[in-house]
Design a protein around this motif. Sequence first.
Motif, mmCIF file in Angstrom:
data_model
loop_
_atom_site.group_PDB
_atom_site.id
_atom_site.type_symbol
_atom_site.label_atom_id
_atom_site.label_comp_id
_atom_site.label_asym_id
_atom_site.label_seq_id
_atom_site.Cartn_x
_atom_site.Cartn_y
_atom_site.Cartn_z
ATOM 1 N N CYS A 1 -10.665 -23.738 16.707
ATOM 2 C CA CYS A 1 -11.929 -23.376 16.054
ATOM 3 C C CYS A 1 -12.007 -23.929 14.640
ATOM 4 O O CYS A 1 -11.007 -23.978 13.921
ATOM 5 N N CYS A 2 -13.216 -24.276 14.224
ATOM 6 C CA CYS A 2 -13.446 -24.539 12.802
ATOM 7 C C CYS A 2 -13.428 -23.192 12.099
ATOM 8 O O CYS A 2 -13.686 -22.165 12.712
ATOM 9 N N PRO A 3 -13.140 -23.189 10.799
ATOM 10 C CA PRO A 3 -13.199 -21.928 10.067
ATOM 11 C C PRO A 3 -14.603 -21.681 9.494
ATOM 12 O O PRO A 3 -15.456 -22.562 9.536
ATOM 13 N N PHE A 4 -14.810 -20.508 8.965
ATOM 14 C CA PHE A 4 -15.983 -20.265 8.117
ATOM 15 C C PHE A 4 -15.629 -20.792 6.729
ATOM 16 O O PHE A 4 -14.645 -20.353 6.136
ATOM 17 N N THR B 1 -20.269 -14.210 12.089
ATOM 18 C CA THR B 1 -20.470 -14.629 13.487
ATOM 19 C C THR B 1 -21.874 -14.259 13.952
ATOM 20 O O THR B 1 -22.551 -15.053 14.619
ATOM 21 N N PHE C 1 -24.384 -16.642 12.334
ATOM 22 C CA PHE C 1 -24.363 -17.971 12.955
ATOM 23 C C PHE C 1 -25.065 -17.948 14.310
ATOM 24 O O PHE C 1 -25.711 -18.906 14.706
ATOM 25 N N CYS D 1 -26.198 -26.402 12.459
ATOM 26 C CA CYS D 1 -25.039 -27.117 11.896
ATOM 27 C C CYS D 1 -25.346 -28.578 11.593
ATOM 28 O O CYS D 1 -24.528 -29.272 10.985
ATOM 29 N N LEU E 1 -7.090 -20.002 18.105
ATOM 30 C CA LEU E 1 -7.453 -20.049 16.671
ATOM 31 C C LEU E 1 -7.577 -21.495 16.183
ATOM 32 O O LEU E 1 -8.562 -21.863 15.534
ATOM 33 N N HIS F 1 -16.152 -26.164 7.790
ATOM 34 C CA HIS F 1 -17.511 -26.299 8.318
ATOM 35 C C HIS F 1 -18.479 -25.363 7.586
ATOM 36 O O HIS F 1 -18.869 -24.324 8.120
ATOM 37 N N TYR G 1 -18.878 -22.535 23.226
ATOM 38 C CA TYR G 1 -18.066 -23.758 23.330
ATOM 39 C C TYR G 1 -16.884 -23.561 24.280
ATOM 40 O O TYR G 1 -16.418 -24.521 24.915
ATOM 41 N N CYS H 1 -16.689 -28.919 15.847
ATOM 42 C CA CYS H 1 -16.704 -27.491 15.480
ATOM 43 C C CYS H 1 -15.637 -26.740 16.279
ATOM 44 O O CYS H 1 -15.094 -25.740 15.813
ATOM 45 N N ILE I 1 -9.011 -17.009 21.022
ATOM 46 C CA ILE I 1 -10.236 -16.453 20.413
ATOM 47 C C ILE I 1 -11.292 -16.228 21.495
ATOM 48 O O ILE I 1 -11.874 -15.161 21.613
ATOM 49 N N PRO J 1 -18.014 -19.478 19.420
ATOM 50 C CA PRO J 1 -16.727 -19.705 20.108
ATOM 51 C C PRO J 1 -16.863 -19.493 21.624
ATOM 52 O O PRO J 1 -16.305 -20.252 22.427
HETATM 53 C C1 COA Z 1 -11.509 -18.392 14.610
HETATM 54 C C2 COA Z 1 -12.058 -17.221 13.857
HETATM 55 C C3 COA Z 1 -12.595 -16.164 14.813
HETATM 56 C C4 COA Z 1 -10.926 -16.618 12.999
HETATM 57 O O1 COA Z 1 -11.433 -15.542 12.265
HETATM 58 P P1 COA Z 1 -10.486 -14.300 11.890
HETATM 59 O O2 COA Z 1 -9.685 -13.913 13.077
HETATM 60 O O3 COA Z 1 -11.350 -13.251 11.268
HETATM 61 O O4 COA Z 1 -9.513 -14.931 10.863
HETATM 62 P P2 COA Z 1 -9.338 -14.513 9.333
HETATM 63 O O5 COA Z 1 -10.501 -14.997 8.551
HETATM 64 O O6 COA Z 1 -8.961 -13.066 9.250
HETATM 65 O O7 COA Z 1 -8.081 -15.396 8.922
HETATM 66 C C5 COA Z 1 -6.773 -15.120 9.398
HETATM 67 C C6 COA Z 1 -5.889 -16.318 9.088
HETATM 68 O O8 COA Z 1 -6.248 -17.398 9.959
HETATM 69 C C7 COA Z 1 -6.690 -18.517 9.191
HETATM 70 N N1 COA Z 1 -7.852 -19.060 9.884
HETATM 71 C C8 COA Z 1 -9.057 -18.492 10.054
HETATM 72 N N2 COA Z 1 -9.848 -19.283 10.799
HETATM 73 C C9 COA Z 1 -9.113 -20.384 11.093
HETATM 74 C C10 COA Z 1 -9.386 -21.547 11.819
HETATM 75 N N3 COA Z 1 -10.570 -21.721 12.379
HETATM 76 N N4 COA Z 1 -8.421 -22.482 11.931
HETATM 77 C C11 COA Z 1 -7.207 -22.283 11.350
HETATM 78 N N5 COA Z 1 -6.883 -21.187 10.641
HETATM 79 C C12 COA Z 1 -7.832 -20.235 10.519
HETATM 80 C C13 COA Z 1 -7.064 -17.954 7.830
HETATM 81 O O9 COA Z 1 -6.905 -18.931 6.813
HETATM 82 C C14 COA Z 1 -6.060 -16.841 7.680
HETATM 83 O O10 COA Z 1 -4.812 -17.395 7.303
HETATM 84 P P3 COA Z 1 -3.814 -16.603 6.300
HETATM 85 O O11 COA Z 1 -3.476 -15.336 7.024
HETATM 86 O O12 COA Z 1 -2.672 -17.547 6.146
HETATM 87 O O13 COA Z 1 -4.607 -16.377 5.066
HETATM 88 C C15 COA Z 1 -13.208 -17.686 12.889
HETATM 89 O O14 COA Z 1 -12.687 -18.650 11.977
HETATM 90 C C16 COA Z 1 -14.367 -18.297 13.651
HETATM 91 O O15 COA Z 1 -15.157 -17.589 14.289
HETATM 92 N N6 COA Z 1 -14.550 -19.630 13.615
HETATM 93 C C17 COA Z 1 -15.664 -20.298 14.266
HETATM 94 C C18 COA Z 1 -16.863 -20.379 13.322
HETATM 95 C C19 COA Z 1 -18.085 -20.865 14.047
HETATM 96 O O16 COA Z 1 -18.432 -20.424 15.125
HETATM 97 N N7 COA Z 1 -18.800 -21.817 13.454
HETATM 98 C C20 COA Z 1 -19.965 -22.395 14.052
HETATM 99 C C21 COA Z 1 -19.549 -23.483 14.972
HETATM 100 S S1 COA Z 1 -20.876 -24.073 15.994
#
Ligand code: COA
Length: 385
Positions: free
Chosen positions: A207-210, A123, A126, A84, A204, A333, A146, A285, A198, A143
């Motif tokens: 967390c940062c999003p993808f 996931t 990453f 990252c 939720l 992110h 962290y 993140c 999560i 996730p």
């Molecule tokens: C948090 C996480 C698990 C959510 O994934 P998911 O459950 O598959 O969520 P989806 O992609 O199906 O999205 C569902 C809804 O949540 C929202 N959403 C997804 N991730 C979000 C986040 N991080 N913050 C806020 N909203 C989020 C989407 O926009 C979507 O909204 P909508 O229904 O209004 O369209 C995923 O974003 C994640 O793993 N993030 C961390 C990424 C990471 O590890 N990066 C490296 C860091 S070191």
Amino acid sequence: MPRETWVLGAASNRFGKMKETGREAASRVALEAIQTAGIEPKDIGYTFVANAFGLAERQAHVGPLINTALGIPEVPSCTIESACSSSSAALHEAYVHVAGGFHDAALVVGVEKLSHLDTLTATSYFAIGADYPFESHNGATFPGLYATIANAHMRRYGTQTEQLGAVAVKNHANAALNPHAHFQKPITMETYLGSPVIASPLRLYDCCPFSDGAAALVVVAAEKFPNPRTEPLVIRASTRAGSIADMHDRPELTGLPASQRASHLAFQQAKVERSQIDFMEVHDCFTIAELVALEDMGFFPRGEAGTATAEGLTARDGKLPVNPSGGLKAKGHPVSATGASQVVEIFEQFNQLAGKRQVPKTGLALAHNVGATGSSASVHIFGRR
Ligand SMILES: CC(C)(COP(=O)(O)OP(=O)(O)OC[C@H]1O[C@@H](n2cnc3c(N)ncnc32)[C@H](O)[C@@H]1OP(=O)(O)O)[C@@H](O)C(=O)NCCC(=O)NCCS
């Protein structure tokens, strides 16, 4: 003595879901950064690309593709990978080349496109940034890792869920004012507290999003570009540090030694005090990462960044604005574009281009970017001419 080195131009697209390919987005923001700088592509001596997950698009080695699109195929390029922190590592390499006199201008481009992958696949991609056989192969995801840091911090310092929530609410509020941001909607504490868990204790909105995204910077030797048309960022410090990769081998989980060391070196290099920093972009993140970063870099005593955040000290209009862009949490992110995009935000703030998210003071700013769970970290400090 290193030459005075500037970030003369910077550009980013809107993070989120990109229609175009990574190489197209990268080439477009690169040209925009060059145009912002008021120079020509032919002025570029080296292109440093960050693109950790190019294979997700079946396309590696994008440097020559970007240079060809810019009309400078003869210019050398390479891809820098540091999870990252890839594009802050690329910026560091550009700084070393330019400050060291090897080139007068270098291009830094960070790009990532993963939105065509489902969450499980993304996931697992990453997770290769952690220690694959020891951490990822045994089920540890970012996730989860962290969340382990958050649990340790909560247990040691009594950090509260609402303090993590305060980071999320603040960063979403900032991102709502940022046209580059993935999420442009503020959230309330109720929304935060009502969001699903999560990896306990992270929800939720912790967390940062993808995100997909691309960001580019033009780094030049000040002496070669004496009449800048932008307000350049003077690179006062460019430092990197590492630490033990595996969390299970670290003696302490409530801080990241690489951030501590990189920031210590940066303040030494820049010869400035923490109290002189006007605002900063830090690696959030996950919400806990913002609190840990502020403590690791010495802006707040251990265990006190949560209270400070909940009291509004790090808000846009607070004493020390943190992540006015919305941070990784809400601006998004796109891994390899993140470090460069932090500098795009600082560039826009210095040039009074940040609109409603403009912070009041822009004399000195800091950018902090972490790779994985802190096995790599970069810190840059920027000032004015
Ligand atoms: C948090 C996480 C698990 C959510 O994934 P998911 O459950 O598959 O969520 P989806 O992609 O199906 O999205 C569902 C809804 O949540 C929202 N959403 C997804 N991730 C979000 C986040 N991080 N913050 C806020 N909203 C989020 C989407 O926009 C979507 O909204 P909508 O229904 O209004 O369209 C995923 O974003 C994640 O793993 N993030 C961390 C990424 C990471 O590890 N990066 C490296 C860091 S070191």
